[in-house]
Design a protein around this motif. Structure first.
Motif, PDB file in Angstrom:
ATOM      1  N   GLU A 141      -2.498  52.197 -49.238  1.00  0.00           N
ATOM      2  CA  GLU A 141      -1.712  51.444 -48.248  1.00  0.00           C
ATOM      3  C   GLU A 141      -0.229  51.802 -48.361  1.00  0.00           C
ATOM      4  O   GLU A 141       0.464  51.938 -47.346  1.00  0.00           O
ATOM      5  CB  GLU A 141      -1.932  49.936 -48.426  1.00  0.00           C
ATOM      6  N   THR A 142       0.246  51.973 -49.568  1.00  0.00           N
ATOM      7  CA  THR A 142       1.644  52.376 -49.769  1.00  0.00           C
ATOM      8  C   THR A 142       1.882  53.777 -49.217  1.00  0.00           C
ATOM      9  O   THR A 142       2.911  54.035 -48.589  1.00  0.00           O
ATOM     10  CB  THR A 142       2.018  52.291 -51.263  1.00  0.00           C
ATOM     11  N   ALA A 143       0.923  54.682 -49.421  1.00  0.00           N
ATOM     12  CA  ALA A 143       1.037  56.038 -48.858  1.00  0.00           C
ATOM     13  C   ALA A 143       1.079  55.971 -47.335  1.00  0.00           C
ATOM     14  O   ALA A 143       1.891  56.655 -46.690  1.00  0.00           O
ATOM     15  CB  ALA A 143      -0.127  56.908 -49.328  1.00  0.00           C
ATOM     16  N   PHE A 144       0.211  55.135 -46.746  1.00  0.00           N
ATOM     17  CA  PHE A 144       0.226  54.971 -45.294  1.00  0.00           C
ATOM     18  C   PHE A 144       1.596  54.474 -44.833  1.00  0.00           C
ATOM     19  O   PHE A 144       2.179  55.013 -43.889  1.00  0.00           O
ATOM     20  CB  PHE A 144      -0.861  53.989 -44.831  1.00  0.00           C
ATOM     21  N   LEU A 145       2.127  53.433 -45.499  1.00  0.00           N
ATOM     22  CA  LEU A 145       3.410  52.860 -45.084  1.00  0.00           C
ATOM     23  C   LEU A 145       4.543  53.870 -45.214  1.00  0.00           C
ATOM     24  O   LEU A 145       5.439  53.916 -44.366  1.00  0.00           O
ATOM     25  CB  LEU A 145       3.720  51.599 -45.888  1.00  0.00           C
ATOM     26  N   ALA A 146       4.503  54.694 -46.248  1.00  0.00           N
ATOM     27  CA  ALA A 146       5.551  55.707 -46.419  1.00  0.00           C
ATOM     28  C   ALA A 146       5.505  56.726 -45.272  1.00  0.00           C
ATOM     29  O   ALA A 146       6.544  57.044 -44.673  1.00  0.00           O
ATOM     30  CB  ALA A 146       5.383  56.407 -47.765  1.00  0.00           C
ATOM     31  N   LEU A 147       4.328  57.208 -44.956  1.00  0.00           N
ATOM     32  CA  LEU A 147       4.193  58.156 -43.840  1.00  0.00           C
ATOM     33  C   LEU A 147       4.536  57.492 -42.513  1.00  0.00           C
ATOM     34  O   LEU A 147       5.161  58.107 -41.636  1.00  0.00           O
ATOM     35  CB  LEU A 147       2.774  58.718 -43.797  1.00  0.00           C
ATOM     36  N   HIS A 148       4.134  56.249 -42.361  1.00  0.00           N
ATOM     37  CA  HIS A 148       4.431  55.485 -41.151  1.00  0.00           C
ATOM     38  C   HIS A 148       5.946  55.337 -40.988  1.00  0.00           C
ATOM     39  O   HIS A 148       6.467  55.435 -39.877  1.00  0.00           O
ATOM     40  CB  HIS A 148       3.737  54.119 -41.251  1.00  0.00           C
ATOM     41  N   GLU A 181      -8.313  53.874 -44.582  1.00  0.00           N
ATOM     42  CA  GLU A 181      -7.032  54.287 -45.165  1.00  0.00           C
ATOM     43  C   GLU A 181      -6.774  55.777 -44.976  1.00  0.00           C
ATOM     44  O   GLU A 181      -5.700  56.170 -44.524  1.00  0.00           O
ATOM     45  CB  GLU A 181      -6.990  53.933 -46.660  1.00  0.00           C
ATOM     46  N   LEU A 182      -7.746  56.602 -45.333  1.00  0.00           N
ATOM     47  CA  LEU A 182      -7.533  58.047 -45.243  1.00  0.00           C
ATOM     48  C   LEU A 182      -7.417  58.524 -43.801  1.00  0.00           C
ATOM     49  O   LEU A 182      -6.644  59.447 -43.507  1.00  0.00           O
ATOM     50  CB  LEU A 182      -8.629  58.796 -45.993  1.00  0.00           C
ATOM     51  N   GLY A 183      -8.154  57.899 -42.902  1.00  0.00           N
ATOM     52  CA  GLY A 183      -8.005  58.224 -41.483  1.00  0.00           C
ATOM     53  C   GLY A 183      -6.609  57.893 -40.988  1.00  0.00           C
ATOM     54  O   GLY A 183      -5.987  58.672 -40.246  1.00  0.00           O
ATOM     55  N   SER A 184      -6.089  56.740 -41.405  1.00  0.00           N
ATOM     56  CA  SER A 184      -4.734  56.328 -41.006  1.00  0.00           C
ATOM     57  C   SER A 184      -3.678  57.254 -41.597  1.00  0.00           C
ATOM     58  O   SER A 184      -2.700  57.617 -40.928  1.00  0.00           O
ATOM     59  CB  SER A 184      -4.463  54.891 -41.467  1.00  0.00           C
ATOM     60  N   ASN A 189      -1.105  59.832 -39.504  1.00  0.00           N
ATOM     61  CA  ASN A 189       0.346  59.848 -39.687  1.00  0.00           C
ATOM     62  C   ASN A 189       0.847  61.201 -40.162  1.00  0.00           C
ATOM     63  O   ASN A 189       1.933  61.631 -39.758  1.00  0.00           O
ATOM     64  CB  ASN A 189       0.780  58.732 -40.642  1.00  0.00           C
ATOM     65  N   VAL A 190       0.090  61.886 -41.008  1.00  0.00           N
ATOM     66  CA  VAL A 190       0.474  63.239 -41.422  1.00  0.00           C
ATOM     67  C   VAL A 190       0.552  64.134 -40.193  1.00  0.00           C
ATOM     68  O   VAL A 190       1.515  64.886 -40.011  1.00  0.00           O
ATOM     69  CB  VAL A 190      -0.513  63.816 -42.467  1.00  0.00           C
ATOM     70  N   ARG A 191      -0.442  64.028 -39.336  1.00  0.00           N
ATOM     71  CA  ARG A 191      -0.452  64.829 -38.104  1.00  0.00           C
ATOM     72  C   ARG A 191       0.792  64.542 -37.269  1.00  0.00           C
ATOM     73  O   ARG A 191       1.460  65.460 -36.785  1.00  0.00           O
ATOM     74  CB  ARG A 191      -1.703  64.522 -37.283  1.00  0.00           C
ATOM     75  N   ASP A 192       1.133  63.267 -37.104  1.00  0.00           N
ATOM     76  CA  ASP A 192       2.307  62.901 -36.310  1.00  0.00           C
ATOM     77  C   ASP A 192       3.602  63.440 -36.917  1.00  0.00           C
ATOM     78  O   ASP A 192       4.451  63.990 -36.212  1.00  0.00           O
ATOM     79  CB  ASP A 192       2.407  61.378 -36.157  1.00  0.00           C
ATOM     80  N   VAL A 193       3.752  63.288 -38.228  1.00  0.00           N
ATOM     81  CA  VAL A 193       4.969  63.744 -38.905  1.00  0.00           C
ATOM     82  C   VAL A 193       5.105  65.265 -38.806  1.00  0.00           C
ATOM     83  O   VAL A 193       6.180  65.786 -38.510  1.00  0.00           O
ATOM     84  CB  VAL A 193       4.978  63.267 -40.378  1.00  0.00           C
ATOM     85  N   ILE A 208      10.118  48.832 -43.545  1.00  0.00           N
ATOM     86  CA  ILE A 208       9.156  49.491 -44.421  1.00  0.00           C
ATOM     87  C   ILE A 208       9.327  49.031 -45.860  1.00  0.00           C
ATOM     88  O   ILE A 208       8.345  48.808 -46.568  1.00  0.00           O
ATOM     89  CB  ILE A 208       9.269  51.025 -44.298  1.00  0.00           C
ATOM     90  N   ILE A 209      10.549  48.853 -46.304  1.00  0.00           N
ATOM     91  CA  ILE A 209      10.776  48.347 -47.665  1.00  0.00           C
ATOM     92  C   ILE A 209      10.152  46.967 -47.811  1.00  0.00           C
ATOM     93  O   ILE A 209       9.455  46.683 -48.796  1.00  0.00           O
ATOM     94  CB  ILE A 209      12.281  48.324 -47.992  1.00  0.00           C
ATOM     95  N   LEU A 210      10.358  46.109 -46.836  1.00  0.00           N
ATOM     96  CA  LEU A 210       9.768  44.773 -46.870  1.00  0.00           C
ATOM     97  C   LEU A 210       8.247  44.836 -46.875  1.00  0.00           C
ATOM     98  O   LEU A 210       7.581  44.182 -47.680  1.00  0.00           O
ATOM     99  CB  LEU A 210      10.251  43.951 -45.667  1.00  0.00           C
ATOM    100  N   LEU A 211       7.679  45.641 -45.985  1.00  0.00           N
ATOM    101  CA  LEU A 211       6.226  45.734 -45.907  1.00  0.00           C
ATOM    102  C   LEU A 211       5.620  46.364 -47.161  1.00  0.00           C
ATOM    103  O   LEU A 211       4.512  46.000 -47.561  1.00  0.00           O
ATOM    104  CB  LEU A 211       5.813  46.523 -44.664  1.00  0.00           C
ATOM    105  N   SER A 212       6.346  47.277 -47.783  1.00  0.00           N
ATOM    106  CA  SER A 212       5.843  47.899 -49.004  1.00  0.00           C
ATOM    107  C   SER A 212       5.675  46.882 -50.114  1.00  0.00           C
ATOM    108  O   SER A 212       4.780  46.998 -50.946  1.00  0.00           O
ATOM    109  CB  SER A 212       6.783  49.011 -49.466  1.00  0.00           C
ATOM    110  N   THR A 213       6.520  45.868 -50.116  1.00  0.00           N
ATOM    111  CA  THR A 213       6.373  44.829 -51.137  1.00  0.00           C
ATOM    112  C   THR A 213       5.097  44.019 -50.924  1.00  0.00           C
ATOM    113  O   THR A 213       4.547  43.485 -51.876  1.00  0.00           O
ATOM    114  CB  THR A 213       7.590  43.885 -51.155  1.00  0.00           C
ATOM    115  N   LEU A 214       4.625  43.953 -49.683  1.00  0.00           N
ATOM    116  CA  LEU A 214       3.399  43.210 -49.416  1.00  0.00           C
ATOM    117  C   LEU A 214       2.193  43.823 -50.108  1.00  0.00           C
ATOM    118  O   LEU A 214       1.304  43.115 -50.559  1.00  0.00           O
ATOM    119  CB  LEU A 214       3.121  43.159 -47.907  1.00  0.00           C
TER     120      LEU A 214
END
Length: 127
Positions: free
Chosen positions: A31-38, A104-107, A111-115, A11-17
């Motif tokens: 996208e960063t919010a998605f990656l953090a929740l992911h 983005e918001l759907g994704s 992820n919020v639902r899953d967490v 996730i750290i690596l992908l966040s840099t992308l």
């Protein structure tokens, strides 16, 4: 010495992308919010084998009902890369802003639902 968690490293690596990509600033933030929740979902999923009476349901077809850290990291990395690729494609092909935001918001909502679901059944990041 404890080894670094591969999901966190991924996730750290992908966040840099998201910062390097030619994405509009608002999309970078989403996208960063998605990656953090992911990442949180991935860490919870990796902890399923340590949680009594918990098992993976949604992605069991790919990583099993009691996934290993390695299979979880690979699966979540693949999902993150595909998500990023779709986001970049939408931006590069000038998709309407509402389409990108819906993606983005759907994704993020998924992820919020899953967490929240994981947490409600006792699956946490740390055990």
């Amino acid at each position: 010495m404890k080894r670094a968690n591969p999901i966190l490293l991924m996730i750290i690596l992908l966040s840099t992308l998201t910062g390097c990509a030619a994405l509009p600033r608002s999309v970078q933030i989403e996208e960063t919010a998605f990656l953090a929740l992911h990442a949180v979902d991935g860490l919870q999923t990796a902890n399923i084998p340590n949680t009594p009476h918990a098992f993976e349901a949604e992605s069991a077809w790919a990583i099993g009902r009691e996934p290993s850290v390695r299979s979880t990291a690979a699966y979540f990395a693949a999902i993150a890369l595909v998500h990023f690729a779709v986001t970049r494609y939408l931006c590069a092909h000038h998709a309407k802003p509402w389409i990108i935001q819906a993606w983005e918001l759907g994704s993020i909502a998924w992820n919020v639902r899953d967490v929240v679901t994981n947490s409600s059944i006792g699956v946490h990041i740390l055990h």
